[in-house]
Design a protein around this motif. Structure first.
Motif, PDB file in Angstrom:
ATOM      1  N   GLN A  49     -52.241 -50.987  -0.325  1.00  0.00           N
ATOM      2  CA  GLN A  49     -52.190 -52.345  -0.382  1.00  0.00           C
ATOM      3  C   GLN A  49     -52.751 -52.916   1.124  1.00  0.00           C
ATOM      4  O   GLN A  49     -53.324 -54.092   1.073  1.00  0.00           O
ATOM      5  N   HIS A 100     -55.600 -55.702   1.392  1.00  0.00           N
ATOM      6  CA  HIS A 100     -55.408 -56.749   2.208  1.00  0.00           C
ATOM      7  C   HIS A 100     -56.710 -57.142   3.299  1.00  0.00           C
ATOM      8  O   HIS A 100     -57.298 -58.152   3.317  1.00  0.00           O
ATOM      9  N   SER A 104     -54.100 -64.694  10.394  1.00  0.00           N
ATOM     10  CA  SER A 104     -53.587 -64.219   9.440  1.00  0.00           C
ATOM     11  C   SER A 104     -52.043 -64.692   9.309  1.00  0.00           C
ATOM     12  O   SER A 104     -51.506 -65.031  10.116  1.00  0.00           O
TER      13      SER A 104
END
Length: 114
Positions: free
Chosen positions: A41, A45, A114
């Motif tokens: 994951q 990302h 982010s």
């Protein structure tokens, strides 16, 4: 890039320094399925962000998939508690790649955005 060759006793000393004993390695191995999913994951990302920005894409010279695979393999070595010569070498290669492309500054920029 010159390889780093560490003797087993030096690797052991470094593991002791970061407090990775046999119990910790066993715990990491038991957690490996969860850690593997987390590694997947996190890399998904990260590399999604890399692919979306031309200034980051060009740093990979069209081998983003190779970098992603190498990074995953390295993360899994750590997740499985494999801190031997292969882990030392992959750590060195990743560090050199980051240094060669001024990655620390880009990583900081990515965090801020982010």
């Amino acid at each position: 890039m010159e390889a780093i060759y560490l003797q087993a006793d030096e690797i052991s000393k470094r593991r002791q320094f970061v407090r990775i004993d046999e119990d910790a390695r066993n715990r990491l191995r038991r957690l490996a399925p969860v850690l593997e999913e987390g590694v997947d994951q996190a890399l998904e990302h990260l590399y999604k962000a890399v692919r979306s920005r031309s200034e980051l894409r060009r740093l990979f010279r069209e081998d983003i998939e190779g970098a992603e695979a190498a990074r995953k393999a390295h993360g899994l070595q750590i997740a499985l508690g494999n801190f031997g010569p292969g882990c030392v070498e992959s750590t060195r290669r990743i560090g050199m790649a980051h240094e060669n492309c001024a990655m620390p500054g880009l990583v900081d920029q990515f965090r801020m955005e982010s």
